[in-house]
Design an enzyme around this catalytic site. Structure first.
Site, PDB file in Angstrom:
ATOM      1  N   CYS A 294       0.835  -1.206   0.000  1.00  0.00           N
ATOM      2  CA  CYS A 294       0.000   0.000   0.000  1.00  0.00           C
ATOM      3  C   CYS A 294       0.866   1.251   0.000  1.00  0.00           C
ATOM      4  CB  CYS A 294      -0.920  -0.010   1.217  1.00  0.00           C
ATOM      5  SG  CYS A 294      -1.910   1.490   1.392  1.00  0.00           S
TER       6      CYS A 294
ATOM      7  N   CYS B 226      -0.390   4.003   2.386  1.00  0.00           N
ATOM      8  CA  CYS B 226      -0.106   3.714   3.791  1.00  0.00           C
ATOM      9  C   CYS B 226       1.362   3.981   4.143  1.00  0.00           C
ATOM     10  CB  CYS B 226      -0.425   2.258   4.119  1.00  0.00           C
ATOM     11  SG  CYS B 226      -2.050   1.696   3.596  1.00  0.00           S
ATOM     12  N   ASP B 227       2.259   3.558   3.273  1.00  0.00           N
ATOM     13  CA  ASP B 227       3.677   3.510   3.637  1.00  0.00           C
ATOM     14  C   ASP B 227       4.590   4.395   2.803  1.00  0.00           C
ATOM     15  OD1 ASP B 227       3.011   1.504   5.516  1.00  0.00           O
ATOM     16  OD2 ASP B 227       3.120  -0.026   3.952  1.00  0.00           O
TER      17      ASP B 227
END
Length: 302
Positions: A129, A132-133
């Site tokens: 993701c 997300c990261d």
């Protein structure tokens, strides 16, 4: 006792909830905090009619709309499903519920490469993701694995936030939309064609990736700080199996044109079904039909 229980709070599940509530059915929706909707992770949505923006914004609007019509949304993970005498029992990690009809909108989970080092370095350089990261890799070298819409979108997002991005794809051309392909080529993102990941190497964190050219069998390495894997989704159908719902040869829930499964009173929609175009708009269409079918089932049962 609820009229309808919906497992999954992505676009398919929330659309189902909007429809069942508007039909006057008492509806509960379960949102798994450990498996967020893929829509909420999409950095940019441009192909949903009437909306442009982040996936999180779109799914938030859908949630607000479902709640406005009366849907009760619980952030609880469903761990078991069973069919009783005229009802379904839903067991979560917190409570037990009953419903007359059940809609499965459990979506999919990220497909893994299945190579050495992948699981070892999850959270230490391996990610599924970018939203997300990606922040943790600003100014660093990252490899995006894949050639579809998800991979191209992730690569563009990572490039835009300041990552040094390379895409590796097992074929000699992308499968994603032409618009996304054009943006990738215009951005200057590097592409390694006809190659696959053999293994991911590191110590405390990812240091490099070993690749193999599928045409020449040449094995080579590239230094990277992160690997973002975007090779599609597998249907999340573990709960469906518990009810005896029939799956196809690829593990998707089998449904008819009314989104009915082989188990009476159980309907399915979204990415857990084998819709050939896994997009927000098709998930919503599935969800609308499932909501209507659930209404017909409950009203006829009464």
């Amino acid at each position: 006792m609820y009229d309808v229980a919906i497992v999954g709070a992505g676009p398919a599940g929330l659309t189902s909830a909007i429809y069942t509530c508007r039909y006057g059915l008492k509806t509960i929706v379960f949102e798994d905090p450990t498996n967020p909707s893929q829509l909420s992770l999409a950095p940019k949505i441009e192909n949903y009619p009437g909306f442009e923006g982040s996936g999180l914004d779109l799914v938030s609007k859908m949630r607000e709309q479902a709640e406005k019509f009366g849907a009760e949304i619980r952030v609880e993970r469903v761990v078991d499903l069973s069919k009783g005498n005229g009802f379904f029992e839903i067991v979560t990690d917190e409570n037990r519920y009953r419903a007359k009809a059940l809609i499965l909108a459990t979506g999919g989970k990220h497909r893994e490469l299945g190579v050495e080092g992948e699981r070892e370095f999850v959270g230490r350089g391996v990610s599924y993701c970018a939203v997300c990261d990606g922040f943790f890799f600003k100014g660093k070298k990252v490899l995006v694995v894949g050639g579809g819409n998800s991979a191209l979108s992730e690569a563009l997002y990572l490039h835009d936030i300041g990552c040094d991005v390379t895409i590796v794809h097992r074929r000699d051309k992308f499968r994603g939309e032409k618009l996304l392909q054009d943006r990738v080529f215009q951005s200057g993102i590097k592409v390694i064609w006809n190659s696959v990941v053999e293994r991911i190497v590191g110590e405390e964190r990812v240091k490099k990736v070993v690749l193999r050219n599928v045409k020449t069998n040449e094995v080579f390495e590239i230094d990277v700080d992160g690997v973002f894997i975007a090779i599609g989704l597998e249907p999340n159908t573990d709960l469906a199996k518990r009810l005896g719902v029939e799956l196809d040869e690829r593990g998707y829930v089998k449904v008819d044109r009314y989104q009915r499964t082989n188990v009476e009173g159980v309907f399915a929609c979204g990415d857990c079904c084998d819709n050939p175009l896994k997009q927000v708009v098709t998930a919503c269409g599935d969800g609308a039909i499932a909501g209507y079918s659930a209404y017909r089932y409950v009203s006829q049962s009464e």
